[in-house]
Design a protein around this motif. Structure first.
Motif, PDB file in Angstrom:
ATOM      1  N   ALA A 259       5.751   0.690 -13.927  1.00  0.00           N
ATOM      2  CA  ALA A 259       4.411   1.224 -13.663  1.00  0.00           C
ATOM      3  C   ALA A 259       3.926   0.773 -12.284  1.00  0.00           C
ATOM      4  CB  ALA A 259       3.443   0.742 -14.743  1.00  0.00           C
ATOM      5  N   SER A 260       3.037   1.575 -11.713  1.00  0.00           N
ATOM      6  CA  SER A 260       2.589   1.276 -10.343  1.00  0.00           C
ATOM      7  C   SER A 260       1.902  -0.084 -10.250  1.00  0.00           C
ATOM      8  CB  SER A 260       1.690   2.387  -9.813  1.00  0.00           C
ATOM      9  OG  SER A 260       0.535   2.476 -10.586  1.00  0.00           O
ATOM     10  N   SER A 261       1.224  -0.492 -11.325  1.00  0.00           N
ATOM     11  CA  SER A 261       0.542  -1.787 -11.282  1.00  0.00           C
ATOM     12  C   SER A 261       1.550  -2.928 -11.083  1.00  0.00           C
ATOM     13  CB  SER A 261      -0.230  -2.013 -12.591  1.00  0.00           C
ATOM     14  OG  SER A 261       0.618  -1.824 -13.702  1.00  0.00           O
ATOM     15  N   PHE A 262       2.700  -2.833 -11.734  1.00  0.00           N
ATOM     16  CA  PHE A 262       3.730  -3.867 -11.567  1.00  0.00           C
ATOM     17  C   PHE A 262       4.239  -3.852 -10.125  1.00  0.00           C
ATOM     18  CE2 PHE A 262       8.010  -5.507 -11.404  1.00  0.00           C
ATOM     19  CZ  PHE A 262       7.986  -6.603 -12.250  1.00  0.00           C
TER      20      PHE A 262
ATOM     21  N   TYR B 101      -0.115  -5.623 -13.027  1.00  0.00           N
ATOM     22  CA  TYR B 101      -0.207  -6.247 -11.698  1.00  0.00           C
ATOM     23  C   TYR B 101       0.122  -7.741 -11.777  1.00  0.00           C
ATOM     24  CZ  TYR B 101      -2.470  -8.005  -7.466  1.00  0.00           C
ATOM     25  OH  TYR B 101      -2.736  -8.653  -6.292  1.00  0.00           O
TER      26      TYR B 101
ATOM     27  N   GLN C 159       2.699  -2.864  -7.468  1.00  0.00           N
ATOM     28  CA  GLN C 159       1.669  -3.432  -6.582  1.00  0.00           C
ATOM     29  C   GLN C 159       1.744  -4.963  -6.570  1.00  0.00           C
ATOM     30  OE1 GLN C 159      -2.122  -2.054  -8.008  1.00  0.00           O
ATOM     31  NE2 GLN C 159      -1.440   0.074  -7.923  1.00  0.00           N
TER      32      GLN C 159
ATOM     33  N   ALA D 190       5.285  -3.399 -16.540  1.00  0.00           N
ATOM     34  CA  ALA D 190       3.923  -2.956 -16.243  1.00  0.00           C
ATOM     35  C   ALA D 190       3.022  -4.156 -16.018  1.00  0.00           C
ATOM     36  CB  ALA D 190       3.374  -2.122 -17.408  1.00  0.00           C
TER      37      ALA D 190
END
Lengths: 377, 94
Positions: free
Chosen positions: B52-55, B19, B57, B17
């Motif tokens: 997770a989407s942040s990772f 960004y 991205q 997780a």
């Protein structure tokens, strides 16, 4: 955690007059419903005391009587206020109440507030510890510093939340979804505000639904951070009047603003508009995220759409609240969410129930969320 | 230049997780080590069960900037612990 900002930003005249008794200042509550109005009044009360009796750190007793907390965030705010008084102002604090529990405030049973009944030193010390960290039975609580949210540490926190939720008979896919929502909201704090973040989860067992057989868990979740940076600060800055964009979705938001601003007034403000912009798919307040960014909050909406049962999910930031009303949580085919019956962000304002003033000014962002999960067995 | 990358992360964690962490892993372990104009296989270790989407991205930002989302679809092959995770990574990018 910058909690003091909460006091600084909420100045006013309390409706409750202090009672001085046995060297103690008493706040006597007469309302059965303990909600944002009560929190506002307590903040005013404390500010009035501090303004009038500067540096007089006498004991303060909150005699709250028989109360029903409106939601989880409300009693978490009371915890935060007590923490500020004890830790930052060295007051001895007593809190006494008899609570009528409802499903969304089931977590009060694990609240550190319960330690403040006696005023005993060891209980107050335990309050401070439990305020900052508690994993016990149905309760998970942490106050994360910016250092705790750096690099691989966010991954570890995500693992923690998965392990906690795994104790209950919840479908593993649901656990993955909820833990991702949690970590994305925490990640937003670490990326945008560099401030501490309080997370509190409690599991309410034996939740039943009128329209569906079976037993369910209620997962009550609060995430709070205190900062001068509000929820929409970055996105508002990014869409400043002089901004221009190469990306089509960002251009469309600029056009939407020109339509929405005709609706701005007391009931729907520019801040509400930018709060809603932050939930648009592939729109990010971070200037480095143009192509891949802007999906974290989409996860929250999609998860609430599937799993929220009540009209009790919202965020507050500054003086505004944004309500996640279940029937309005749907992205249209172009991945815009209008928070309105038209499902049209680009041309229509949100429904009137979606946005309103909050009783307190929230310096930072606070979420009050409930998810309902069917038990596997 | 070999176009196979094995991502190396702490073996005790089961999720990824953040960004910044995604960006860091990309910069430390992928950037400059592969040819983005050719088919590239990225393997995440089996202990990773969720991302997770942040990772995603952070990890894919530079790749998407270079080859676009269509390039990712055509050229990037993902080896991950399960099919659901693989789909969720692609879905997060679109």
């Amino acid at each position: 955690m910058n909690e003091n900002l909460l006091l600084q930003y909420n100045q006013g005249i309390s409706k409750v007059k202090p009672i001085f008794k046995n060297g103690c200042i008493i706040y006597k509550n007469n309302n059965n419903l303990f909600d944002g109005t009560t929190i506002q009044d307590i903040l005013f009360f404390i500010n009035n005391l501090h303004n009038k009796y500067n540096r007089l750190n006498v004991p303060i007793s909150f005699e709250l009587g028989e109360i029903t907390f409106k939601d989880k965030l409300t009693y978490i705010f009371l915890e935060i206020i007590c923490f500020i008084l004890i830790k930052n102002y060295r007051h001895k604090v007593y809190v006494n109440f008899k609570v009528n529990k409802i499903i969304v405030t089931n977590g009060i049973s694990s609240s550190p507030l319960l330690l403040l009944g006696s005023g005993r030193k060891e209980h107050i010390e335990k309050f401070i510890k439990k305020y900052e960290f508690d994993i016990y039975h149905h309760h998970y609580r942490r106050v994360l510093t910016p250092e705790d949210m750096k690099n691989e540490k966010l991954s570890i926190i995500m693992d923690d939340s998965v392990y906690f939720l795994n104790f209950f008979d919840i479908d593993s896919q649901c656990i993955d979804e909820i833990s991702e929502v949690i970590i994305e909201l925490i990640g937003n704090v670490s990326e945008h505000t560099f401030s501490n973040c309080l997370i509190d989860i409690d599991i309410a067992p034996n939740y039943t639904k009128q329209d569906e057989e079976g037993t369910f868990y209620g997962i009550n979740l609060v995430i709070v951070n205190f900062s001068e940076c509000l929820f929409n600060s970055l996105i508002k800055e990014r869409f400043s009047p002089k901004s221009s964009f190469d990306y089509e979705r960002y251009k469309k938001v600029k056009v939407a603003y020109t339509i929405h601003k005709d609706y701005f007034g007391d009931n729907y403000t520019e801040d509400d508009f930018f709060n809603i912009v932050a939930f648009q798919h592939k729109i990010s307040g971070n200037i480095n995220k143009n192509i891949t960014g802007g999906t974290g909050l989409t996860k929250l909406i999609c998860s609430l759409e599937k799993r929220s049962d009540a009209h009790n999910c919202y965020l507050i930031s500054g003086e505004r609240a944004l309500w996640f009303l279940h029937e309005l949580l749907e992205y249209n085919q172009d991945n815009w969410i209008g928070f309105n019956k038209e499902k049209d962000f680009l041309h229509h304002p949100p429904d009137s129930d979606v946005v309103n003033y909050d009783m307190i000014f929230m310096p930072g962002t606070a979420y009050n969320l409930n998810f309902v999960m069917k038990r596997r067995y | 230049m070999s176009n196979l990358i094995f991502i190396n992360v702490d073996k005790s964690i089961t999720g990824l997780a953040g960004y910044d962490y995604g960006k860091k892993i990309y910069e430390d372990q992928v950037k400059g080590k592969v040819d983005l104009s050719k088919e590239l296989t990225i393997t995440f270790p089996n202990n990773i069960q969720r991302i997770a989407s942040s990772f995603i991205q952070g990890f894919f930002e530079d790749i998407v900037e270079h080859i676009g989302l269509s390039g990712v679809e055509q050229l990037i092959k993902l080896e991950v612990s399960n099919e659901h995770l693989k789909n969720s990574i692609y879905n997060n990018l679109y």
